[in-house]
Design a protein around this motif. Structure first.
Motif, PDB file in Angstrom:
ATOM      1  N   GLY A  39       0.502  -1.543   0.341  1.00 43.61           N
ATOM      2  CA  GLY A  39       0.141   0.153   0.167  1.00 43.61           C
ATOM      3  C   GLY A  39       0.671   1.248  -0.296  1.00 43.61           C
ATOM      4  O   GLY A  39       2.057   1.294  -0.822  1.00 43.61           O
ATOM      5  N   GLU A  40       0.133   2.509   0.166  1.00 43.77           N
ATOM      6  CA  GLU A  40       0.914   3.603   0.495  1.00 43.77           C
ATOM      7  C   GLU A  40       0.713   4.663   1.869  1.00 43.77           C
ATOM      8  O   GLU A  40      -0.223   4.353   2.536  1.00 43.77           O
ATOM      9  CB  GLU A  40      -0.094   4.308  -0.942  1.00 43.77           C
ATOM     10  N   ASP A  41       1.863   4.911   2.192  1.00 41.38           N
ATOM     11  CA  ASP A  41       2.104   5.410   3.614  1.00 41.38           C
ATOM     12  C   ASP A  41       0.918   6.898   3.436  1.00 41.38           C
ATOM     13  O   ASP A  41       0.603   7.701   2.629  1.00 41.38           O
ATOM     14  CB  ASP A  41       3.421   6.213   3.245  1.00 41.38           C
ATOM     15  N   GLY A  42      -0.091   6.582   4.845  1.00 43.45           N
ATOM     16  CA  GLY A  42      -0.866   7.828   5.102  1.00 43.45           C
ATOM     17  C   GLY A  42      -2.311   7.712   4.508  1.00 43.45           C
ATOM     18  O   GLY A  42      -3.235   7.846   4.741  1.00 43.45           O
ATOM     19  N   GLY A  43      -2.088   5.772   3.450  1.00 45.05           N
ATOM     20  CA  GLY A  43      -3.483   5.832   2.938  1.00 45.05           C
ATOM     21  C   GLY A  43      -4.222   4.642   2.901  1.00 45.05           C
ATOM     22  O   GLY A  43      -4.258   4.403   4.742  1.00 45.05           O
ATOM     23  N   LYS A  44      -4.760   3.773   2.577  1.00 44.77           N
ATOM     24  CA  LYS A  44      -5.188   2.575   2.897  1.00 44.77           C
ATOM     25  C   LYS A  44      -4.465   1.633   2.439  1.00 44.77           C
ATOM     26  O   LYS A  44      -3.836   1.835   1.493  1.00 44.77           O
ATOM     27  CB  LYS A  44      -6.533   2.931   2.545  1.00 44.77           C
ATOM     28  N   VAL A  45      -4.682   0.617   2.546  1.00 43.39           N
ATOM     29  CA  VAL A  45      -3.982  -0.975   2.633  1.00 43.39           C
ATOM     30  C   VAL A  45      -4.626  -1.848   2.220  1.00 43.39           C
ATOM     31  O   VAL A  45      -5.558  -1.977   2.852  1.00 43.39           O
ATOM     32  CB  VAL A  45      -2.440  -1.305   3.252  1.00 43.39           C
ATOM     33  N   SER A  46      -4.782  -2.702   0.952  1.00 41.11           N
ATOM     34  CA  SER A  46      -6.044  -3.819   0.242  1.00 41.11           C
ATOM     35  C   SER A  46      -5.330  -5.039   0.537  1.00 41.11           C
ATOM     36  O   SER A  46      -4.319  -4.873   0.036  1.00 41.11           O
ATOM     37  CB  SER A  46      -6.196  -3.434  -0.567  1.00 41.11           C
ATOM     38  N   ILE A 111     -10.836  -5.188  -0.097  1.00 38.03           N
ATOM     39  CA  ILE A 111     -10.768  -5.192   1.769  1.00 38.03           C
ATOM     40  C   ILE A 111      -9.375  -4.381   1.916  1.00 38.03           C
ATOM     41  O   ILE A 111      -8.614  -4.488   1.381  1.00 38.03           O
ATOM     42  CB  ILE A 111     -11.181  -6.644   2.169  1.00 38.03           C
ATOM     43  N   ARG A 112      -9.707  -3.174   2.350  1.00 39.65           N
ATOM     44  CA  ARG A 112      -9.134  -2.655   2.789  1.00 39.65           C
ATOM     45  C   ARG A 112      -9.005  -1.795   4.392  1.00 39.65           C
ATOM     46  O   ARG A 112     -10.224  -1.604   5.607  1.00 39.65           O
ATOM     47  CB  ARG A 112      -8.542  -1.456   1.828  1.00 39.65           C
ATOM     48  N   THR A 113      -7.699  -1.176   4.907  1.00 35.86           N
ATOM     49  CA  THR A 113      -7.680  -1.150   6.053  1.00 35.86           C
ATOM     50  C   THR A 113      -6.711   0.219   6.001  1.00 35.86           C
ATOM     51  O   THR A 113      -6.482   0.175   5.404  1.00 35.86           O
ATOM     52  CB  THR A 113      -7.565  -1.781   7.005  1.00 35.86           C
ATOM     53  N   ASP A 114      -6.068   0.672   7.275  1.00 34.62           N
ATOM     54  CA  ASP A 114      -5.575   2.150   7.078  1.00 34.62           C
ATOM     55  C   ASP A 114      -3.893   1.560   7.123  1.00 34.62           C
ATOM     56  O   ASP A 114      -3.975   0.126   7.839  1.00 34.62           O
ATOM     57  CB  ASP A 114      -5.411   2.564   8.620  1.00 34.62           C
ATOM     58  N   LYS A 115      -3.417   2.285   6.395  1.00 34.40           N
ATOM     59  CA  LYS A 115      -2.026   1.666   6.012  1.00 34.40           C
ATOM     60  C   LYS A 115      -1.801   1.830   7.870  1.00 34.40           C
ATOM     61  O   LYS A 115      -0.051   1.113   7.844  1.00 34.40           O
ATOM     62  CB  LYS A 115      -1.189   2.302   5.438  1.00 34.40           C
ATOM     63  N   SER A 116      -1.568   2.867   8.262  1.00 33.15           N
ATOM     64  CA  SER A 116      -0.536   2.803   9.885  1.00 33.15           C
ATOM     65  C   SER A 116      -1.352   1.863  10.924  1.00 33.15           C
ATOM     66  O   SER A 116      -0.658   1.984  11.416  1.00 33.15           O
ATOM     67  CB  SER A 116      -1.534   4.459   9.941  1.00 33.15           C
ATOM     68  N   ARG A 117      -2.736   1.092  10.424  1.00 34.23           N
ATOM     69  CA  ARG A 117      -3.064   0.765  11.858  1.00 34.23           C
ATOM     70  C   ARG A 117      -2.228  -0.344  10.996  1.00 34.23           C
ATOM     71  O   ARG A 117      -1.673  -1.690  11.919  1.00 34.23           O
ATOM     72  CB  ARG A 117      -4.803   0.602  11.461  1.00 34.23           C
ATOM     73  N   LEU A 118      -1.982  -1.019  10.346  1.00 30.96           N
ATOM     74  CA  LEU A 118      -1.122  -2.495   9.842  1.00 30.96           C
ATOM     75  C   LEU A 118       0.356  -1.946  10.366  1.00 30.96           C
ATOM     76  O   LEU A 118       1.357  -2.720  10.932  1.00 30.96           O
ATOM     77  CB  LEU A 118      -1.188  -2.069   7.988  1.00 30.96           C
ATOM     78  N   THR A 119       0.902  -0.489  10.325  1.00 33.00           N
ATOM     79  CA  THR A 119       2.166  -0.681  10.958  1.00 33.00           C
ATOM     80  C   THR A 119       2.608  -0.454  12.219  1.00 33.00           C
ATOM     81  O   THR A 119       3.250  -1.028  12.684  1.00 33.00           O
ATOM     82  CB  THR A 119       2.718   1.089  10.029  1.00 33.00           C
ATOM     83  N   ARG A 120       1.329  -0.458  12.830  1.00 39.57           N
ATOM     84  CA  ARG A 120       1.466  -0.170  14.182  1.00 39.57           C
ATOM     85  C   ARG A 120       1.282  -1.506  14.855  1.00 39.57           C
ATOM     86  O   ARG A 120       2.028  -2.417  15.327  1.00 39.57           O
ATOM     87  CB  ARG A 120       0.182   0.221  14.620  1.00 39.57           C
ATOM     88  N   SER A 121       0.695  -2.735  13.876  1.00 43.24           N
ATOM     89  CA  SER A 121       0.870  -3.846  14.125  1.00 43.24           C
ATOM     90  C   SER A 121       1.461  -4.782  13.855  1.00 43.24           C
ATOM     91  O   SER A 121       2.372  -5.697  14.642  1.00 43.24           O
ATOM     92  CB  SER A 121      -0.292  -4.732  13.482  1.00 43.24           C
ATOM     93  N   VAL A 122       2.490  -4.309  12.440  1.00 37.17           N
ATOM     94  CA  VAL A 122       3.265  -4.601  12.503  1.00 37.17           C
ATOM     95  C   VAL A 122       4.829  -4.736  12.896  1.00 37.17           C
ATOM     96  O   VAL A 122       5.695  -5.808  13.138  1.00 37.17           O
ATOM     97  CB  VAL A 122       4.182  -4.482  11.422  1.00 37.17           C
ATOM     98  N   GLU A 123       4.961  -3.262  13.951  1.00 38.90           N
ATOM     99  CA  GLU A 123       5.470  -3.286  14.619  1.00 38.90           C
ATOM    100  C   GLU A 123       5.157  -3.372  16.302  1.00 38.90           C
ATOM    101  O   GLU A 123       6.596  -3.759  16.498  1.00 38.90           O
ATOM    102  CB  GLU A 123       5.743  -1.870  15.405  1.00 38.90           C
ATOM    103  N   TRP A 124       4.621  -3.999  16.647  1.00 34.11           N
ATOM    104  CA  TRP A 124       3.742  -4.856  17.750  1.00 34.11           C
ATOM    105  C   TRP A 124       4.555  -6.306  17.768  1.00 34.11           C
ATOM    106  O   TRP A 124       4.641  -6.513  18.356  1.00 34.11           O
ATOM    107  CB  TRP A 124       2.128  -4.537  17.788  1.00 34.11           C
ATOM    108  N   SER A 125       4.731  -6.768  16.333  1.00 38.58           N
ATOM    109  CA  SER A 125       4.920  -8.217  16.057  1.00 38.58           C
ATOM    110  C   SER A 125       6.493  -8.294  16.494  1.00 38.58           C
ATOM    111  O   SER A 125       7.447  -8.430  16.015  1.00 38.58           O
ATOM    112  CB  SER A 125       4.203  -8.329  15.032  1.00 38.58           C
TER     113      SER A 125
END
Length: 215
Positions: A39-46, A111-125
């Motif tokens: 995806g793109e930073d600051g946007g949505k990731v599908s 189906i997509r969600t916020d890229k920021s939410r994905l990034t936070r989850s990745v860093e949590w892992s």
């Protein structure tokens, strides 16, 4: 929350297979790096963006991503365990049928969600990933190659099927998702010992369904 945009077109399956020429990640941290690139930073990731990043032929990485997403904070979003349970069933089912190039319908790819939410989850892992990467190594490889990988696929179909009903159990979907994640890691690292552990964790998921939903 995961959503389905009306005007956003998915990155189609053919394009999805071109991103990395289906090169498997060498470690769990490599996989997390790939997820951050989707995806793109600051946007949505599908799902389609993730699909493009991981590749259509990579059974282990695809399983790993599906399981990993659900056991991260993203898995707490309603419907996410169900969505990824369906994806697991579709991918593992196609492996059972002997297909090496996996397919997902367009409505799932959109189906997509916020890229920021994905990034936070990745860093949590990340801390867990560093520990896991030190443990992984090729061993008991017969448990991760054909025909054993077909058995893994069959178990993953069953795990995918129990994920939707376990959404009503607090953290219930995390158990089958953990098994799917471990199977994915085992296939990537050709680690048969890890595959054996995943089979045991799978039994925990099936027991959870029986004890919480059927008894």
């Amino acid at each position: 929350m995961m959503d389905q945009p009306r005007s956003h077109e998915p990155r189609n399956q053919t394009a999805a297979g071109r991103g990395r020429e289906d090169k498997d990640p060498g470690s769990l941290n490599d996989m997390l790096d790939q997820l951050c690139e989707a995806g793109e930073d600051g946007g949505k990731v599908s799902v389609g963006d993730i699909w493009k990043t991981i590749g259509q032929r990579s059974f282990g990485p695809l399983l790993l991503v599906c399981g990993l997403v659900v056991i991260t904070p993203i898995g707490g979003i309603p419907s996410v365990p169900t969505i990824f349970g369906v994806i697991v069933c579709l991918i593992a089912g196609q492996l059972l049928l002997g297909m090496s190039h996996f397919w997902l319908p367009g409505f799932i790819l959109r189906i997509r969600t916020d890229k920021s939410r994905l990034t936070r989850s990745v860093e949590w892992s990340r801390p867990v990933a560093r520990v896991v990467d030190r443990i992984l190594k090729p061993r008991l490889t017969r448990l991760t190659t054909t025909p054993a990988n077909r058995v893994i696929a069959a178990v993953c179909v069953a795990l995918g099927l129990i994920m939707p009903p376990l959404e009503i159990v607090p953290m219930g979907a995390a158990v089958p998702s953990a098994a799917i994640t471990i199977f994915g890691l085992a296939l990537i690292a050709h680690d048969g010992l890890l595959a054996a552990i995943a089979f045991v964790v799978s039994l925990g998921g099936f027991w959870l369904v029986v004890s919480q939903l059927l008894l």
